[in-house]
Scaffold this motif. Structure first.
Motif, PDB file in Angstrom:
ATOM      1  N   LEU A 137       0.855  -1.185   0.000  1.00  0.00           N
ATOM      2  CA  LEU A 137       0.000   0.000   0.000  1.00  0.00           C
ATOM      3  C   LEU A 137       0.887   1.230   0.000  1.00  0.00           C
ATOM      4  O   LEU A 137       1.960   1.228   0.612  1.00  0.00           O
ATOM      5  CB  LEU A 137      -0.887   0.037   1.247  1.00  0.00           C
ATOM      6  CG  LEU A 137      -2.061  -0.932   1.351  1.00  0.00           C
ATOM      7  CD1 LEU A 137      -2.513  -1.040   2.804  1.00  0.00           C
ATOM      8  CD2 LEU A 137      -3.218  -0.452   0.491  1.00  0.00           C
ATOM      9  N   PHE A 138       0.429   2.292  -0.641  1.00  0.00           N
ATOM     10  CA  PHE A 138       1.172   3.541  -0.546  1.00  0.00           C
ATOM     11  C   PHE A 138       0.211   4.720  -0.542  1.00  0.00           C
ATOM     12  O   PHE A 138      -0.842   4.692  -1.165  1.00  0.00           O
ATOM     13  CB  PHE A 138       2.201   3.689  -1.668  1.00  0.00           C
ATOM     14  CG  PHE A 138       1.668   3.532  -3.062  1.00  0.00           C
ATOM     15  CD1 PHE A 138       1.127   4.607  -3.755  1.00  0.00           C
ATOM     16  CD2 PHE A 138       1.725   2.295  -3.693  1.00  0.00           C
ATOM     17  CE1 PHE A 138       0.647   4.465  -5.043  1.00  0.00           C
ATOM     18  CE2 PHE A 138       1.241   2.138  -4.995  1.00  0.00           C
ATOM     19  CZ  PHE A 138       0.704   3.223  -5.674  1.00  0.00           C
ATOM     20  N   PHE A 139       0.600   5.736   0.206  1.00  0.00           N
ATOM     21  CA  PHE A 139      -0.184   6.970   0.282  1.00  0.00           C
ATOM     22  C   PHE A 139      -0.206   7.642  -1.083  1.00  0.00           C
ATOM     23  O   PHE A 139       0.784   7.652  -1.818  1.00  0.00           O
ATOM     24  CB  PHE A 139       0.438   7.914   1.312  1.00  0.00           C
ATOM     25  CG  PHE A 139      -0.141   9.304   1.283  1.00  0.00           C
ATOM     26  CD1 PHE A 139      -1.258   9.620   2.047  1.00  0.00           C
ATOM     27  CD2 PHE A 139       0.426  10.300   0.495  1.00  0.00           C
ATOM     28  CE1 PHE A 139      -1.804  10.900   2.027  1.00  0.00           C
ATOM     29  CE2 PHE A 139      -0.104  11.583   0.466  1.00  0.00           C
ATOM     30  CZ  PHE A 139      -1.221  11.877   1.234  1.00  0.00           C
ATOM     31  N   THR A 140      -1.342   8.234  -1.407  1.00  0.00           N
ATOM     32  CA  THR A 140      -1.420   9.053  -2.603  1.00  0.00           C
ATOM     33  C   THR A 140      -2.536  10.078  -2.431  1.00  0.00           C
ATOM     34  O   THR A 140      -3.315  10.032  -1.474  1.00  0.00           O
ATOM     35  CB  THR A 140      -1.640   8.209  -3.867  1.00  0.00           C
ATOM     36  OG1 THR A 140      -1.451   9.038  -5.024  1.00  0.00           O
ATOM     37  CG2 THR A 140      -3.048   7.633  -3.901  1.00  0.00           C
ATOM     38  N   SER A 141      -2.606  10.993  -3.357  1.00  0.00           N
ATOM     39  CA  SER A 141      -3.632  12.032  -3.348  1.00  0.00           C
ATOM     40  C   SER A 141      -3.989  12.366  -4.781  1.00  0.00           C
ATOM     41  O   SER A 141      -3.347  11.886  -5.724  1.00  0.00           O
ATOM     42  CB  SER A 141      -3.121  13.285  -2.617  1.00  0.00           C
ATOM     43  OG  SER A 141      -1.933  13.766  -3.221  1.00  0.00           O
ATOM     44  N   VAL A 142      -5.000  13.181  -4.958  1.00  0.00           N
ATOM     45  CA  VAL A 142      -5.479  13.497  -6.301  1.00  0.00           C
ATOM     46  C   VAL A 142      -4.374  14.049  -7.179  1.00  0.00           C
ATOM     47  O   VAL A 142      -4.278  13.700  -8.369  1.00  0.00           O
ATOM     48  CB  VAL A 142      -6.653  14.501  -6.211  1.00  0.00           C
ATOM     49  CG1 VAL A 142      -6.944  15.119  -7.569  1.00  0.00           C
ATOM     50  CG2 VAL A 142      -7.905  13.801  -5.692  1.00  0.00           C
ATOM     51  N   ASP A 143      -3.506  14.894  -6.630  1.00  0.00           N
ATOM     52  CA  ASP A 143      -2.490  15.510  -7.476  1.00  0.00           C
ATOM     53  C   ASP A 143      -1.335  14.566  -7.789  1.00  0.00           C
ATOM     54  O   ASP A 143      -0.663  14.721  -8.802  1.00  0.00           O
ATOM     55  CB  ASP A 143      -1.973  16.817  -6.851  1.00  0.00           C
ATOM     56  CG  ASP A 143      -1.286  16.607  -5.524  1.00  0.00           C
ATOM     57  OD1 ASP A 143      -1.576  15.609  -4.840  1.00  0.00           O
ATOM     58  OD2 ASP A 143      -0.463  17.462  -5.141  1.00  0.00           O
ATOM     59  N   TYR A 198      -4.979   5.653   0.247  1.00  0.00           N
ATOM     60  CA  TYR A 198      -3.972   4.647  -0.064  1.00  0.00           C
ATOM     61  C   TYR A 198      -4.318   3.923  -1.357  1.00  0.00           C
ATOM     62  O   TYR A 198      -5.474   3.568  -1.591  1.00  0.00           O
ATOM     63  CB  TYR A 198      -3.889   3.597   1.047  1.00  0.00           C
ATOM     64  CG  TYR A 198      -3.405   4.100   2.379  1.00  0.00           C
ATOM     65  CD1 TYR A 198      -2.052   4.373   2.601  1.00  0.00           C
ATOM     66  CD2 TYR A 198      -4.287   4.270   3.439  1.00  0.00           C
ATOM     67  CE1 TYR A 198      -1.602   4.804   3.841  1.00  0.00           C
ATOM     68  CE2 TYR A 198      -3.847   4.704   4.684  1.00  0.00           C
ATOM     69  CZ  TYR A 198      -2.500   4.966   4.875  1.00  0.00           C
ATOM     70  OH  TYR A 198      -2.060   5.392   6.108  1.00  0.00           O
ATOM     71  N   ALA A 199      -3.304   3.676  -2.173  1.00  0.00           N
ATOM     72  CA  ALA A 199      -3.447   2.821  -3.346  1.00  0.00           C
ATOM     73  C   ALA A 199      -2.909   1.440  -3.006  1.00  0.00           C
ATOM     74  O   ALA A 199      -1.939   1.304  -2.253  1.00  0.00           O
ATOM     75  CB  ALA A 199      -2.678   3.406  -4.524  1.00  0.00           C
ATOM     76  N   VAL A 200      -3.544   0.429  -3.571  1.00  0.00           N
ATOM     77  CA  VAL A 200      -3.044  -0.934  -3.450  1.00  0.00           C
ATOM     78  C   VAL A 200      -2.125  -1.191  -4.641  1.00  0.00           C
ATOM     79  O   VAL A 200      -2.519  -0.974  -5.792  1.00  0.00           O
ATOM     80  CB  VAL A 200      -4.198  -1.957  -3.432  1.00  0.00           C
ATOM     81  CG1 VAL A 200      -3.653  -3.383  -3.400  1.00  0.00           C
ATOM     82  CG2 VAL A 200      -5.103  -1.708  -2.235  1.00  0.00           C
ATOM     83  N   CYS A 201      -0.920  -1.635  -4.379  1.00  0.00           N
ATOM     84  CA  CYS A 201       0.073  -1.802  -5.439  1.00  0.00           C
ATOM     85  C   CYS A 201      -0.319  -2.956  -6.368  1.00  0.00           C
ATOM     86  O   CYS A 201      -0.648  -4.059  -5.917  1.00  0.00           O
ATOM     87  CB  CYS A 201       1.446  -2.071  -4.842  1.00  0.00           C
ATOM     88  SG  CYS A 201       2.760  -2.162  -6.083  1.00  0.00           S
TER      89      CYS A 201
END
Length: 432
Positions: free
Chosen positions: A93-99, A318-321
């Motif tokens: 998992l990794f943090f992400t945001s719209v930008d 969070y995105a799942v890799c």
């Protein structure tokens, strides 16, 4: 860019994965190991709850091991881009945001969560939430909170100075001038009107973009007829750049050493009373109260000045890799559900100042005061559609180079704009 109406109600509780965690753990008989590259964990005061939630999840799911890897949000893209060549090292998992999402999606790192969330769950998301997390039909990441930008301000100081909430940037500057003063009478300015983030990193670049958007400058636009991205700077881009940099170079309404003022420094300046306004997400509220509890009842917020929306909804999560195993993906979704719903006190969100992405979170008392009013008004008024441009990180970088060169005196505004326009043409050529 088109405005998009976003409901004030936030997203609902998350649904079951298509591959339940208990099943995958029992069938494999092996421990599922999750690694989480997490920007939240690197921040105070809410980072502690990421670790706490991970411990509580493991206590309820002994067949799963969760390792939290704290990292600055400004470093995530670079780190993940470097790790793509060694997929075995990528986090689950990794943090992400719209930008950030378009660039990470373009690298092929994001699993489509549409395959893990059932229709009932997707129907519970508020209007705009799934759109903010979707790229090319892919539900690219799981929303934990929303972070529209607005202006935080000291209501007590506005009242003392007889100031009205500004609705234009010219009015904003006049307020900033009135709030820049020598508060102790020693002949030195020690209180500034605007807690600008002037560092040349994602935090500073994103705020500059918000300022440009609020003035109707889209920066780039997608030409559907020719299927390509084109510049959309307008006729007054140099004037807009000049107004922004003049707040430091001419008017002196921002703290000294502006190129070294990152988000953490600017938020602390606001918390300690050195500044009176800040363009930021609501997370700065959490920083302010954690560092200076006496500010409670003295902070308000209002939408970013200007005739256009200056912010996207800014969903974070969070995105799942995509490189993770099926068991890891299923366990990761279970962790995300747990993170979103298990803490009835919402301590992660309350301590951080973030607006929850769940229906229950939207009901929380802590977001009903003047301090959150500007953020909720911004959502109700309509946010910008996400900019689904894969080169967004590069765009932000050349914008940052432009204002940094003017702040440092290396270039005039005109020279910086000329360099930026040339770099923008090259960037768009690379991605078209």
């Amino acid at each position: 860019m088109m405005k998009k109406k976003i409901a004030v109600m936030m997203a609902g509780a998350m649904a079951l994965s298509t591959l339940p965690l208990g099943v995958c753990a029992e069938e494999s008989g092996e421990k599922v190991e999750l690694t989480i590259m997490c920007a939240y964990a690197s921040e105070d005061p809410h980072g502690q709850y990421v670790y706490q939630y991970a411990e509580e999840f493991m206590a309820e799911n002994p067949n799963v091991s969760v390792e939290v890897q704290a990292i600055s949000s400004n470093d995530i893209y670079t780190k993940l881009a470097a790790m793509v060549t060694s997929p075995d090292d990528l986090p689950t998992l990794f943090f992400t945001s719209v930008d950030q999402a378009p660039t990470l999606y373009d690298l092929g790192l994001m699993e489509d969560l549409n395959g893990y969330l059932d229709d009932e769950t997707l129907a519970m998301f508020a209007e705009g939430i799934t759109d903010a997390c979707t790229l090319d039909g892919t539900l690219a990441f799981y929303p934990i909170d929303v972070q529209p930008s607005a202006i935080l301000y000291r209501t007590d100081r506005f009242e003392e100075a007889g100031l009205e909430v500004p609705t234009t940037w010219d009015e904003f500057l006049e307020c900033a001038k009135a709030l820049t003063l020598d508060s102790d009478g020693d002949g030195e300015i020690d209180q500034w009107g605007f807690s600008m983030v002037g560092s040349n990193n994602s935090s500073g670049q994103s705020r500059f973009m918000s300022y440009l958007w609020s003035n109707g400058c889209d920066i780039i636009a997608y030409d559907e007829d020719n299927e390509e991205w084109v510049p959309a700077l307008g006729d007054n881009f140099t004037d807009l750049m000049t107004f922004w940099t003049d707040m430091n170079n001419v008017h002196g309404v921002v703290p000294t050493g502006i190129t070294e003022v990152d988000y953490a420094t600017a938020a602390n300046y606001f918390a300690m009373g050195y500044t009176s306004m800040m363009l930021t997400g609501s997370n700065a509220i959490g920083v302010a109260y954690a560092n200076n509890p006496e500010l409670e009842g003295k902070i308000g917020s209002f939408p970013i000045p200007g005739e256009s929306a200056g912010t996207m909804l800014n969903a974070e999560g969070y995105a799942v890799c995509s490189y993770a195993s099926d068991e890891e993906k299923a366990a990761a979704v279970e962790f995300l559900k747990f993170f979103s719903t298990h803490d009835s006190d919402l301590m992660f969100w309350q301590s951080s100042g973030k607006i929850p992405a769940t229906v229950e979170g939207e009901k929380a008392e802590y977001i009903t005061g003047d301090d959150y009013k500007g953020y909720l008004d911004t959502i109700a008024n309509g946010c910008l559609e996400p900019v689904n441009f894969a080169g967004i990180s590069g765009l932000k970088s050349i914008l940052g180079d432009a204002y940094a060169a003017v702040f440092s005196g290396e270039k005039t505004n005109e020279e910086a704009v000329a360099t930026f326009e040339s770099a923008l043409d090259e960037l768009l050529e690379d991605y078209n």
